[in-house]
Scaffold this active site. Structure first.
Site, PDB file in Angstrom:
ATOM      1  N   ASP A  67       0.662  -1.475   0.111  1.00  0.00           N
ATOM      2  CA  ASP A  67       0.030  -0.146   0.359  1.00  0.00           C
ATOM      3  C   ASP A  67       0.604   1.158   0.153  1.00  0.00           C
ATOM      4  O   ASP A  67       1.899   0.968   0.235  1.00  0.00           O
ATOM      5  CB  ASP A  67      -1.260   0.032   1.410  1.00  0.00           C
ATOM      6  CG  ASP A  67      -0.304  -0.607   2.461  1.00  0.00           C
ATOM      7  OD1 ASP A  67       1.001  -0.602   2.462  1.00  0.00           O
ATOM      8  OD2 ASP A  67      -1.236  -0.842   2.851  1.00  0.00           O
ATOM      9  N   ASN A 135      -7.750  -4.013  14.078  1.00  0.00           N
ATOM     10  CA  ASN A 135      -9.088  -3.833  13.740  1.00  0.00           C
ATOM     11  C   ASN A 135      -9.557  -5.329  13.115  1.00  0.00           C
ATOM     12  O   ASN A 135     -10.561  -5.095  11.968  1.00  0.00           O
ATOM     13  CB  ASN A 135      -9.667  -2.500  13.082  1.00  0.00           C
ATOM     14  CG  ASN A 135      -9.215  -2.635  11.514  1.00  0.00           C
ATOM     15  OD1 ASN A 135      -8.280  -2.806  11.582  1.00  0.00           O
ATOM     16  ND2 ASN A 135      -9.592  -0.515  11.406  1.00  0.00           N
ATOM     17  N   HIS A 137      -7.596  -5.607  10.239  1.00  0.00           N
ATOM     18  CA  HIS A 137      -6.666  -4.843   8.398  1.00  0.00           C
ATOM     19  C   HIS A 137      -5.310  -5.286   8.060  1.00  0.00           C
ATOM     20  O   HIS A 137      -4.573  -6.044   9.321  1.00  0.00           O
ATOM     21  CB  HIS A 137      -7.181  -3.119   8.357  1.00  0.00           C
ATOM     22  CG  HIS A 137      -5.488  -3.061   8.989  1.00  0.00           C
ATOM     23  ND1 HIS A 137      -6.167  -1.595   9.272  1.00  0.00           N
ATOM     24  CD2 HIS A 137      -4.436  -3.402   8.764  1.00  0.00           C
ATOM     25  CE1 HIS A 137      -4.819  -0.459   9.794  1.00  0.00           C
ATOM     26  NE2 HIS A 137      -3.811  -2.228   9.371  1.00  0.00           N
ATOM     27  N   GLU A 142      -9.709  -2.568   5.358  1.00  0.00           N
ATOM     28  CA  GLU A 142     -10.145  -2.210   6.891  1.00  0.00           C
ATOM     29  C   GLU A 142     -11.599  -3.047   7.048  1.00  0.00           C
ATOM     30  O   GLU A 142     -12.177  -3.197   5.387  1.00  0.00           O
ATOM     31  CB  GLU A 142     -10.820  -0.778   6.882  1.00  0.00           C
ATOM     32  CG  GLU A 142      -9.847   0.337   7.164  1.00  0.00           C
ATOM     33  CD  GLU A 142      -8.751   0.336   8.121  1.00  0.00           C
ATOM     34  OE1 GLU A 142      -9.148  -0.029   8.951  1.00  0.00           O
ATOM     35  OE2 GLU A 142      -7.703   1.089   8.350  1.00  0.00           O
TER      36      GLU A 142
HETATM   37  C1  F6R Z   1       1.767  -2.164   6.295  1.00  0.00           C
HETATM   38  C2  F6R Z   1      -0.354  -2.202   6.388  1.00  0.00           C
HETATM   39  C3  F6R Z   1      -1.025  -2.517   7.712  1.00  0.00           C
HETATM   40  C4  F6R Z   1       0.181  -2.987   8.859  1.00  0.00           C
HETATM   41  C5  F6R Z   1      -0.452  -2.844   9.866  1.00  0.00           C
HETATM   42  C6  F6R Z   1      -0.190  -3.277  11.189  1.00  0.00           C
HETATM   43  O1  F6R Z   1       2.644  -1.761   5.276  1.00  0.00           O
HETATM   44  O2  F6R Z   1      -0.711  -2.653   5.472  1.00  0.00           O
HETATM   45  O3  F6R Z   1      -1.519  -3.321   7.371  1.00  0.00           O
HETATM   46  O4  F6R Z   1       0.461  -3.806   8.795  1.00  0.00           O
HETATM   47  O5  F6R Z   1      -1.438  -1.527  10.023  1.00  0.00           O
HETATM   48  O6  F6R Z   1       1.121  -1.800  12.001  1.00  0.00           O
HETATM   49  P1  F6R Z   1       1.807  -2.593  12.364  1.00  0.00           P
HETATM   50  O7  F6R Z   1       3.374  -3.234  12.091  1.00  0.00           O
HETATM   51  O8  F6R Z   1       2.802  -0.676  12.691  1.00  0.00           O
HETATM   52  O9  F6R Z   1       1.441  -2.244  13.763  1.00  0.00           O
END
Ligand code: F6R
Length: 241
Positions: A67, A135, A137, A142
């Site tokens: 992303d 959540n 994701h 989401e």
């Molecule tokens: C990042 C992504 C997100 C993160 C997720 C966890 O490219 O796509 O899905 O993997 O938000 O983030 P952290 O590792 O910061 O807890």
């Protein structure tokens, strides 16, 4: 689903890095699916360490990130392009034209999404690294009643904007949209590595891995994939028995 719970984050990072390095050493032209966020930083550090020890080369590797924010220039230090250069790409021998992130500066995000999916179809991902949101994701997918299959634009939720605000001078500068691979594109990867750490993720780990398969917990769709390796630290795995 294979699951390993590690005593320390360092062990988790080393294991995840080794999984990726082994694939690259077996298949030098491997296609890697990469993630950003706080979880992969230690994993990328370990990969860089192995590269410096000449245990692996990325000359023929291709990468696709999950992303990117819409409207942030690559040189903005909050963009995922900046993050990937900082934590991985600038430290290894991968040619920059073999590293791909969705272009958040594209005029036409729909066209950009289609372009990304065409590239992903042509170069299927051998191993996809994922983190997990609180959540449920994965990528920027989401919880929702429906989830798009392929790469698409997402409007960021109010809580995400608020959480991101601390990184920007004002709320106006916080990106409102992102572009993300869809759950369908993610599930096409041959192997998926889901890395999660921290007590605050224990509940969602249990829900995603053992609860019903539902778009309201996007990571629960990983239960339908034949080869998912879940790497947890003690805290994230404390409800997994
Ligand atoms: C990042 C992504 C997100 C993160 C997720 C966890 O490219 O796509 O899905 O993997 O938000 O983030 P952290 O590792 O910061 O807890």
């Amino acid at each position: 689903m294979e699951m390993i719970i590690f005593d320390t984050q360092q062990e988790l990072d080393a294991y995840a890095a080794e999984l990726i390095i082994n694939i690259v050493n077996e298949k030098p032209s491997a296609v890697l699916g990469l993630a950003t966020g706080s979880t992969p930083i230690g994993i990328y550090d370990k990969i860089v360490e192995s590269y410096n020890e000449k245990k692996v080369s990325f000359k023929e590797v291709t990468t696709f990130n999950l992303d990117e924010y819409v409207g942030l220039k690559p040189e903005n230090d909050q963009s995922y392009t900046y993050y990937m250069n900082k934590h991985l790409f600038s430290h290894i021998d991968i040619p920059s034209d073999q590293t791909h992130l969705p272009n958040g500066m594209a005029q036409d995000i729909e066209e950009e999404s289609a372009r990304y999916d065409t590239m992903l179809d042509a170069q299927p991902v051998d191993i996809q690294l994922l983190g997990l949101g609180h959540n449920g994701h994965i990528g920027f997918n989401e919880p929702d009643v429906n989830l798009p299959y392929g790469t698409h634009a997402v409007k960021l939720k109010a809580e995400t904007l608020e959480a991101n605000a601390r990184f920007f001078a004002s709320m106006d500068e916080v990106p409102k949209y992102a572009i993300t691979m869809g759950v369908g594109s993610i599930l096409k990867a041959n192997t998926i590595v889901l890395a999660v750490r921290g007590a605050d993720k224990a509940k969602i780990v249990k829900e995603a891995l053992t609860g019903p398969i539902t778009t309201s917990v996007p990571a629960s769709l990983l239960q339908t994939h034949a080869r998912v390796i879940v790497l947890l630290d003690r805290e994230a795995g404390r409800m997994m028995g």
